[in-house]
Design a protein around this motif. Sequence first.
Motif, PDB file in Angstrom:
ATOM      1  N   LEU A   1     -58.245  80.201  30.913  1.00 20.55           N
ATOM      2  CA  LEU A   1     -58.959  80.000  30.257  1.00 20.55           C
ATOM      3  C   LEU A   1     -60.410  80.614  30.563  1.00 20.55           C
ATOM      4  O   LEU A   1     -60.126  80.803  31.852  1.00 20.55           O
TER       5      LEU A   1
ATOM      6  N   VAL B   1     -62.664  74.280  23.354  1.00 17.34           N
ATOM      7  CA  VAL B   1     -62.407  75.299  23.129  1.00 17.34           C
ATOM      8  C   VAL B   1     -62.463  76.706  22.210  1.00 17.34           C
ATOM      9  O   VAL B   1     -62.112  76.099  21.215  1.00 17.34           O
TER      10      VAL B   1
ATOM     11  N   LEU C   1     -64.132  78.166  27.440  1.00 19.19           N
ATOM     12  CA  LEU C   1     -63.971  76.812  27.044  1.00 19.19           C
ATOM     13  C   LEU C   1     -65.215  76.117  27.983  1.00 19.19           C
ATOM     14  O   LEU C   1     -66.206  76.799  28.605  1.00 19.19           O
TER      15      LEU C   1
ATOM     16  N   GLY D   1     -53.359  79.449  24.850  1.00 17.83           N
ATOM     17  CA  GLY D   1     -53.710  77.904  25.209  1.00 17.83           C
ATOM     18  C   GLY D   1     -52.818  76.333  25.057  1.00 17.83           C
ATOM     19  O   GLY D   1     -52.986  75.370  25.826  1.00 17.83           O
TER      20      GLY D   1
END
Length: 489
Positions: A401, A452, A379, A473
Amino acid sequence: MTQDAAAPLAAPLAAPLAALLDPPCLATLVEAAAGAVPLICLRPQDLAPWRETQPAVRAAWVAAAGFTGKAGETCPLPGDGGTRAGVLVGLGDAPDRWALAGLPTTLPRATYALADSPATQAPGFGEAAAVAWALGAHRFTRYRTREPAAPPARLAWPAEVDRAVVVRRVTAVTLTRDLVNTPAADMGPAELAGVARLLAERHCGRVLEIVGDALLDENWPAVHAVGRASARAPRLLDLRWGEEDHPRVTLVGKGVVFDSGGLDLKPSAGMQIMKKDMGGAAHALGLAHAVMSARLPVRLRVLIPAVENAVSGDSFRPLDVLSTRKGLTVEVGNTDTEGRLVLADALAEADAEHPALLLDLATLTGAARVALGPDVPALFSRDDALAFDLLAAGEATGESLWRLPLHAGYRALLDSPVADLNSTGSGPHAGAITAALFLAEFVSPDTPWAHVDLFAWAPKARPGRPEGAAAQGLDALFTVIERRFARTG
């Protein structure tokens, strides 16, 4: 050409795509029925108190079976006359969202129902169990000519579960997985556009397609440059949904349907799973489906540059200088950095609308996988509050993440002697960071933006997560959107 793609899908394309939004695995969740086999879900600390409530013979049976409550562990309980009195299911010490995911394919075919226990009384347990069960039954079977050896077991819908939420969550994941698993021959730019149109038709949105040389006329030069070598025309997909006066939420997904590496050709091993290089687009479409299904009060926009990075006489070359939608020029350091080039055009367009939230999703760098492995997306964000929200949502949903820095000191690695910037860093280090810094050049500093960098692939099978395409995610990203733009009143 530019197309306002509201027309129905052509029949040959519609048939395999239509099932994407109605996954068969949801049929394993059924209405409660008499005779359903109880599933008694226990944590290790629940086992001793439970045994104290049971007949001595049953307690001895469980002890002899070696059942300890480990996540995914099962122990059938014999009943009178050779019947099944129930099945013990281990949940493990820590919450495990996949604890029940192996059961649809390992338990004997029957209908099961969650029995009351301390664990099942926890908030959200029923929903998590239903989602795990359905995803555990999901298989990518488009190309199989034979039915599986045994149909999956069924689970009675847990009481007081919001079924629409379960369906939404499961479908977002299966849609993402099925798109990534589909071979590139059957998931080209046109087919990816067909999926966007399918979503628009389901949710009353619209899709604009800009195809082939029209990309140059409409100022999408980097998308055109990357995709022009393929016999399958590149295109920009622009899906819009929601009321104009709602907050703007924009998703950008990398839609490289196959990545040969271009003239900087990948070795054969490097191309083996490159059908997954549109994994960012698949995630954007899966997340968009969740947002639209939940009818969140946002003005949703999904931008997908859909291209194939192929090799031909029209391929773009190392050290070519490309124009971009933002006006910045880019020297091509390597033709295998095509993803950031097409994302640059899409991010510039997204940023021009000053969205309240901008997320880009991409299978962008091997460096992120070296740092974090296949399961944990990297991230990047300049917005600390947004990064905190995403990390917290990841922990809450079991979809971790990991934030990596947009380290300003590495920006100089993208300097070019002939253009505004180079598409690759000038050294072998910090590849995920320099890629994110490249993308940051196309997003205003005050835009709430997160990048991402995900893998979209499971190298080995685990319960609920077959080998192959992986959705990563989606619950976390949806949670942040939902919380930031929840309805009031």
